[in-house]
Design an enzyme around this catalytic site. Structure first.
Site, mmCIF file in Angstrom:
data_model
loop_
_atom_site.group_PDB
_atom_site.id
_atom_site.type_symbol
_atom_site.label_atom_id
_atom_site.label_comp_id
_atom_site.label_asym_id
_atom_site.label_seq_id
_atom_site.Cartn_x
_atom_site.Cartn_y
_atom_site.Cartn_z
ATOM 1 C CG HIS A 162 -1.832 1.396 1.818
ATOM 2 N ND1 HIS A 162 -3.390 1.272 1.317
ATOM 3 C CD2 HIS A 162 -1.194 2.218 1.698
ATOM 4 C CE1 HIS A 162 -3.707 2.552 1.474
ATOM 5 N NE2 HIS A 162 -2.554 3.357 1.915
ATOM 6 C CD GLU A 163 1.880 3.634 3.823
ATOM 7 O OE1 GLU A 163 2.373 4.506 3.319
ATOM 8 O OE2 GLU A 163 1.051 3.343 3.873
ATOM 9 C CG HIS A 220 0.508 6.025 -0.753
ATOM 10 N ND1 HIS A 220 -0.731 6.772 -1.337
ATOM 11 C CD2 HIS A 220 -0.248 5.655 0.345
ATOM 12 C CE1 HIS A 220 -1.683 6.272 -0.263
ATOM 13 N NE2 HIS A 220 -1.532 6.059 0.606
ATOM 14 C CD GLU A 277 -5.011 6.722 1.424
ATOM 15 O OE1 GLU A 277 -4.180 5.560 2.162
ATOM 16 O OE2 GLU A 277 -4.301 7.490 2.100
#
Ligand SMILES: [Zn+2]
Length: 282
Positions: free
Chosen positions: A150-151, A154, A210
């Protein structure tokens, strides 16, 4: 069909911007739209990536200096190895689709920091930090891969650039298009989006960013050979652990937990294809 939808999406976005800035702006802004090769979402990215990465590297270094960095422990090694596998999976994928150049300026680093916060982040250019506080929630390598996927997403999706671009337009609209923004103005914008010091974790992404990080992270973990089905129990653990005051980055601007889980279920078949291709057992 996908191409058509993409063009339509780009057109809609361009029209909105056109409305906002005036007709003269359009040519430059169309050129500044970037399409995420993994999710197909297009976003406005006006800032220079190599400048962003230089500033990120400085900011990361400062943060590490101010933090207690854990090295040599089993947990620290796990953060390194899960991160490296996700990095390699992303590099392979971008290579395969002929966009290796997107990652050319990346200089990946993965560090475990001592902190009770349930948090992790990745700055542009692949500068990753995982806090010890989130490890009991990740529980295992698959859970850690959900967080790190997920990070990293980004960063790969250019969400920092997108945030900076939005801030640039809000503050200096006309000047940006004339290309006359000064270094001091640019530094001011960067600092607004990435507050200097140890407050990187306070960076807030938008809700659509997100959702995109969730989707892309799910595919990346699959590509790296981590079971994407583990994302659902992980997010449930996360939700249960973070009720009340402690609002980590992942939950602050995200749609409600039910939406998150239903989005994951929707994207799971594609993620499982990547997982299978990476040798995972279904
Ligand atoms: Zn996030």
């Amino acid at each position: 069909m996908e191409q058509k939808l993409l063009r339509l999406n780009l057109y809609t976005r361009t029209m909105k911007i056109k409305h906002f800035l005036g007709i003269g702006a359009v040519a430059l802004l169309v050129a500044a739209c970037t399409t995420n090769p993994i999710t197909g979402r297009s976003s406005l990215q006006l800032a220079n990536n190599s400048e962003i990465m230089t500033m990120s590297a400085q900011e990361y270094k400062t943060t590490l200096t101010k933090s207690k960095v854990i090295t040599g422990t089993a947990d620290a090694k796990r953060v390194m190895s899960v991160g490296s596998r996700i990095e390699s999976a992303a590099e392979r994928y971008y290579q395969q689709i002929g966009r290796a150049g997107d990652l050319a300026n990346y200089n990946w680093e993965f560090h475990l920091l001592q902190s009770n916060e349930l948090n992790a982040w990745c700055m542009p250019g692949g500068k990753v930090a995982v806090y010890t506080g989130i490890l009991p929630i990740t529980k295992n390598d698959n859970g850690l891969a959900v967080v790190m996927g997920h990070e990293v997403s980004h960063a790969l999706a250019g969400h920092g650039n997108e945030r900076i671009s939005q801030a640039m337009i809000a503050q200096y609209g006309g000047q940006i298009l004339g290309g006359t923004i000064s270094n001091a103005q640019w530094a001011g914008i960067f600092q607004k989006v990435y507050p200097i010091g140890s407050q990187v974790a306070l960076l807030k992404y938008g809700r659509n960013q997100e959702s995109e990080a969730d989707e892309m992270g799910l595919y990346l973990m699959g590509m790296a050979g981590y079971d994407p089905r583990e994302a659902i129990p992980f997010w449930n653990r996360m939700e249960a652990a973070s009720n009340g005051e402690r609002q980590p980055e992942f939950l602050s601007t995200h749609p409600n937990p039910e939406t998150r889980i239903s989005d994951i279920n929707k994207n799971l078949p594609k993620a499982l294809e990547y997982y299978k291709a990476a040798g995972g057992k279904i």
